[in-house]
Design a protein around this motif. Structure first.
Motif, PDB file in Angstrom:
ATOM      1  N   TYR A 198     -83.793   5.139 -34.195  1.00  0.00           N
ATOM      2  CA  TYR A 198     -84.233   6.148 -35.167  1.00  0.00           C
ATOM      3  C   TYR A 198     -83.466   6.008 -36.479  1.00  0.00           C
ATOM      4  CZ  TYR A 198     -86.444   8.604 -31.176  1.00  0.00           C
ATOM      5  OH  TYR A 198     -87.213   8.950 -30.088  1.00  0.00           O
ATOM      6  N   SER A 199     -82.159   5.797 -36.351  1.00  0.00           N
ATOM      7  CA  SER A 199     -81.338   5.671 -37.556  1.00  0.00           C
ATOM      8  C   SER A 199     -81.778   4.470 -38.383  1.00  0.00           C
ATOM      9  CB  SER A 199     -79.861   5.541 -37.167  1.00  0.00           C
ATOM     10  OG  SER A 199     -79.110   5.112 -38.284  1.00  0.00           O
ATOM     11  N   VAL A 200     -81.934   3.326 -37.726  1.00  0.00           N
ATOM     12  CA  VAL A 200     -82.312   2.106 -38.459  1.00  0.00           C
ATOM     13  C   VAL A 200     -83.710   2.256 -39.062  1.00  0.00           C
ATOM     14  CG1 VAL A 200     -82.858  -0.336 -38.152  1.00  0.00           C
ATOM     15  CG2 VAL A 200     -80.754   0.587 -37.195  1.00  0.00           C
ATOM     16  N   LEU A 201     -84.625   2.886 -38.309  1.00  0.00           N
ATOM     17  CA  LEU A 201     -85.972   3.100 -38.860  1.00  0.00           C
ATOM     18  C   LEU A 201     -85.905   3.982 -40.106  1.00  0.00           C
ATOM     19  CD1 LEU A 201     -88.090   3.666 -35.596  1.00  0.00           C
ATOM     20  CD2 LEU A 201     -88.295   1.734 -37.186  1.00  0.00           C
ATOM     21  N   ALA A 202     -85.129   5.042 -40.024  1.00  0.00           N
ATOM     22  CA  ALA A 202     -85.023   5.951 -41.178  1.00  0.00           C
ATOM     23  C   ALA A 202     -84.348   5.243 -42.354  1.00  0.00           C
ATOM     24  CB  ALA A 202     -84.224   7.197 -40.787  1.00  0.00           C
ATOM     25  N   ARG A 203     -83.270   4.555 -42.066  1.00  0.00           N
ATOM     26  CA  ARG A 203     -82.506   3.895 -43.138  1.00  0.00           C
ATOM     27  C   ARG A 203     -83.296   2.760 -43.764  1.00  0.00           C
ATOM     28  NH1 ARG A 203     -78.410   7.150 -44.893  1.00  0.00           N
ATOM     29  NH2 ARG A 203     -77.668   8.356 -43.106  1.00  0.00           N
ATOM     30  N   SER A 204     -84.265   2.194 -43.018  1.00  0.00           N
ATOM     31  CA  SER A 204     -85.066   1.131 -43.637  1.00  0.00           C
ATOM     32  C   SER A 204     -86.390   1.671 -44.183  1.00  0.00           C
ATOM     33  CB  SER A 204     -85.294  -0.022 -42.661  1.00  0.00           C
ATOM     34  OG  SER A 204     -85.893   0.429 -41.478  1.00  0.00           O
ATOM     35  N   GLY A 205     -86.516   2.997 -44.236  1.00  0.00           N
ATOM     36  CA  GLY A 205     -87.599   3.590 -45.018  1.00  0.00           C
ATOM     37  C   GLY A 205     -88.849   4.020 -44.285  1.00  0.00           C
ATOM     38  N   TYR A 206     -88.834   4.038 -42.956  1.00  0.00           N
ATOM     39  CA  TYR A 206     -90.041   4.454 -42.232  1.00  0.00           C
ATOM     40  C   TYR A 206     -90.282   5.963 -42.341  1.00  0.00           C
ATOM     41  CZ  TYR A 206     -90.872  -0.116 -40.188  1.00  0.00           C
ATOM     42  OH  TYR A 206     -91.173  -1.439 -40.011  1.00  0.00           O
ATOM     43  N   PHE A 207     -89.205   6.709 -42.480  1.00  0.00           N
ATOM     44  CA  PHE A 207     -89.326   8.168 -42.700  1.00  0.00           C
ATOM     45  C   PHE A 207     -88.022   8.638 -43.324  1.00  0.00           C
ATOM     46  CE2 PHE A 207     -88.382   7.167 -38.257  1.00  0.00           C
ATOM     47  CZ  PHE A 207     -87.144   7.770 -38.081  1.00  0.00           C
ATOM     48  N   LYS A 208     -87.999   9.904 -43.758  1.00  0.00           N
ATOM     49  CA  LYS A 208     -86.832  10.421 -44.476  1.00  0.00           C
ATOM     50  C   LYS A 208     -85.624  10.582 -43.540  1.00  0.00           C
ATOM     51  CE  LYS A 208     -88.900  12.795 -48.360  1.00  0.00           C
ATOM     52  NZ  LYS A 208     -90.364  12.618 -48.170  1.00  0.00           N
ATOM     53  N   VAL A 209     -84.468  10.213 -44.035  1.00  0.00           N
ATOM     54  CA  VAL A 209     -83.279  10.258 -43.174  1.00  0.00           C
ATOM     55  C   VAL A 209     -82.948  11.681 -42.722  1.00  0.00           C
ATOM     56  CG1 VAL A 209     -82.214   8.110 -43.973  1.00  0.00           C
ATOM     57  CG2 VAL A 209     -81.733  10.236 -45.182  1.00  0.00           C
ATOM     58  N   ASN A 210     -83.330  12.665 -43.503  1.00  0.00           N
ATOM     59  CA  ASN A 210     -83.054  14.056 -43.100  1.00  0.00           C
ATOM     60  C   ASN A 210     -83.668  14.398 -41.744  1.00  0.00           C
ATOM     61  OD1 ASN A 210     -81.639  14.529 -45.387  1.00  0.00           O
ATOM     62  ND2 ASN A 210     -83.292  15.611 -46.462  1.00  0.00           N
ATOM     63  N   GLU A 211     -84.734  13.707 -41.416  1.00  0.00           N
ATOM     64  CA  GLU A 211     -85.424  14.005 -40.151  1.00  0.00           C
ATOM     65  C   GLU A 211     -84.542  13.668 -38.944  1.00  0.00           C
ATOM     66  OE1 GLU A 211     -89.493  12.655 -40.109  1.00  0.00           O
ATOM     67  OE2 GLU A 211     -89.807  13.418 -38.074  1.00  0.00           O
TER      68      GLU A 211
END
Lengths: 280, 322
Positions: free
Chosen positions: A76-89
């Motif tokens: 989840y962290s890597v997906l968020a950090r690479s732009g798939y969704f907002k990191v706040n999620e």
């Protein structure tokens, strides 16, 4: 040329995310997540050719499948950090009404996830199917899948291990997170895996070994693995990692497989991990 | 109407699957097939001959087959898995649950040799719990066609349906009595005979037995409304309620355990919407055994006389209520 320092900085932030997510949820699996932070960072920020806008079929891009779904925090962290969704999620991890389920799921529509995983032993089969679909579609991109080592005790893994060489599924790179630990103890205590590289070779795989907590080695071995695709054999990488890598009191033990840190220990862990991209 | 329902030769429902798979393979290039070492039993040879690049022999490894199917579906293919019903469901329930149902993959789990009519191989292979298992999975469609023609049409129809499907069929040569040119609509019951005294709702092989039973009952002056319910989930609530509002009593007939099968689906609907006397023709909490299909249907209470008796019983119960 990859910027190894930058990748390591990203991995440090990913590790912070893992600690904060599991601490915030007061549950989850930090140990294996920390151990695989370098590998997943390398995949998503350097190695894989993946598109920013998520499409389930993933035509014309490399795809990643996580078989050991309990290490969802790192993914989840890597997906968020690479732009798939907002990191706040990431703050919603394991909370009610979240897209970030305890184990990865497609049900809530989280971008980046293509199949549910968590019940172990299934991801390799799914990845093989996705690899066959790529061949049928004339798509020359690759399929990556990560599996745990304790997970190799599931029989389905070896069904898949037999299938892929027989059918020459050579657009597939399987990585085994060989940290030697599982919930109840070390692999050797629970159910010995024996000569792991030898087993994969005997099944007909092209086998590589890698230090999964050394960014330079990860990039070198993944490069080698990519170069060896398309030659009639599936590739298996035995990736040595330390469970809990990066946090001294979590490192090299099975005790943090499925336990979240309390306030005090979370603080202690975060003090060891540099905030490089900004906490969510 | 009932007199016109006659057997026009016999073929196995699994032959209908093989024919349907080949036909839909010709029409839709995304259709792919997998088999776990039972090509001949599943009648997949025609598909394999004409579309070898779209067929995957998985070997005796059903769990792996379900996972591979989920992966193929992720890549936009429409996978049809083929093995016996026992190995298509109970053996791989968790693989289907996580990688297919929960992940909403467009996989068609196609299962032959369901029920006791598998015959001599005995109870290890005669699954009688599969309808229950599969209908409990959220989002799964469950279809149990009754003869060669309906199985062929169902096989073709499920390729056009977006979502996981369990298609159940069988081994024995069986009367062909439905229209080969009928329109097959998933979830739409087929009214085979209009009647006023009792509704018989049957699925799979027992539809033919229900036809025979309805003919016998007609000779006794009992008017049977006969529903051929190929789709168990989603159930055609409207067709059932329409019929039952007229007859006020029901018999269900299926080659499956009483627990968890078609009968329970119908009972759940009626309990909520229209409670009336109901009888089950189904296996009563028991495993099967080796034998000839007809012997087994008789021994386990799934034959024509059982349906006749169930109808007579339910009519008595209705009379008491009135």
């Amino acid at each position: 040329m990859a910027d190894i320092k930058q990748l390591e900085r990203i991995a440090s932030q990913v590790r912070r995310d893992i600690i904060r997510m599991t601490h915030g949820a007061a549950s989850g699996h930090p140990g294996g997540s920390l151990g695989c932070a370098d590998f997943l960072t390398a995949l998503y920020f350097e190695v894989m050719n993946h598109k920013a806008d998520f499409q389930m079929e993933g035509k014309g891009e490399d795809l990643f499948f996580l078989s050991n779904g309990h290490i969802s925090p790192v993914w989840y962290s890597v997906l968020a950090r690479s732009g798939y969704f907002k990191v706040n999620e990431l703050a919603t991890f394991r909370q009610i009404n979240s897209r970030m389920q305890g184990h990865p799921a497609t049900h809530e529509g989280l971008p980046g996830i293509r199949v549910a995983s968590g019940s172990l032993g299934q991801g390799m089969s799914v990845a093989i199917g996705a690899a066959l679909a790529k061949k049928l579609n004339g798509d020359d991109q690759l399929i990556y899948v990560l599996t745990g080592d304790g997970e190799l005790q599931e029989g389905q893994v070896w069904e898949a291990a037999m299938f892929a060489p027989h059918h020459k599924v050579d657009n597939l790179i399987v990585t085994v997170d060989w940290n030697g630990q599982q919930i109840d103890g070390s692999n050797d205590d629970v159910l010995s895996l024996g000569d792991l590289p030898g087993k994969w070779r005997a099944f007909g795989w092209d086998v590589l070994e890698m230090d999964g907590n050394d960014m330079k080695d990860i990039l070198k071995v993944l490069d080698k693995a990519k170069a060896r695709t398309g030659k009639g054999k599936p590739i298996a990488i035995m990736m040595k990692t330390e469970m809990g890598f990066g946090v001294d009191f979590m490192q090299g033990t099975h005790h943090w497989h499925g336990k979240a840190p309390n306030d005090e220990l979370a603080e202690k862990a975060l003090a060891q991990l540099e905030e490089t991209l900004g906490d969510y | 109407m009932l007199d016109q329902i006659i057997s026009r030769g016999k073929k196995a429902t699994r032959d209908g699957f093989g024919a349907g798979l080949h036909a839909i393979g010709q029409q839709n290039p995304d259709v792919v097939a997998l088999c776990a070492d039972l090509i001949g039993s599943l009648k997949m040879q025609a598909f394999i001959k004409d579309f070898p690049e779209r067929f995957f022999q998985v070997g005796v490894a059903e769990a792996n087959m379900m996972g591979i199917a989920a992966g193929l579906a992720t890549g936009g293919k429409i996978p049809f898995t083929g093995t016996f019903a026992n190995f298509s469901t109970g053996r791989v329930y968790d693989q289907i649950r996580q990688s297919i149902a929960y992940s909403h993959k467009n996989v068609k789990v196609c299962a032959s040799h369901a029920g006791v009519t598998l015959g001599e191989d005995g109870a290890t292979h005669q699954i009688l719990e599969d309808i229950g298992l599969m209908k409990m999975l959220p989002g799964f469609t469950v279809i149990n066609p009754c003869d060669y023609h309906q199985t062929k049409l169902a096989t073709m129809a499920i390729a056009e349906h977006d979502g996981p499907v369990y298609l159940r069929f069988g081994r024995p040569s069986w009367p062909m009595f439905t229209d080969e040119n009928a329109k097959f609509e998933i979830g739409k019951a087929i009214l085979m005979n209009e009647g006023s005294d009792v509704t018989i709702i049957a699925t799979g092989h027992l539809v033919w037995k229900a036809v025979e039973a309805a003919k016998q009952l007609a000779q006794e002056g009992i008017s049977v409304e006969l529903i051929n319910i190929h789709t168990i989930k989603p159930l055609d609530d409207e067709a059932i309620l329409d019929s039952v509002s007229k007859t006020r009593c029901v018999v269900t007939a299926e080659e499956h355990q009483r627990h968890g099968g078609l009968g329970d689906s119908v009972a759940q609907l009626l309990a909520r919407k229209m409670p009336v006397p109901m009888e089950y023709v189904a296996v009563n909490d028991s495993f099967g055994e080796s034998g000839k299909p007809d012997q087994l249907l008789a021994k386990y209470g799934l034959d024509t006389p059982n349906i006749v008796a169930a109808a007579q019983n339910v009519l008595k119960r209705k009379a008491v209520r009135v």
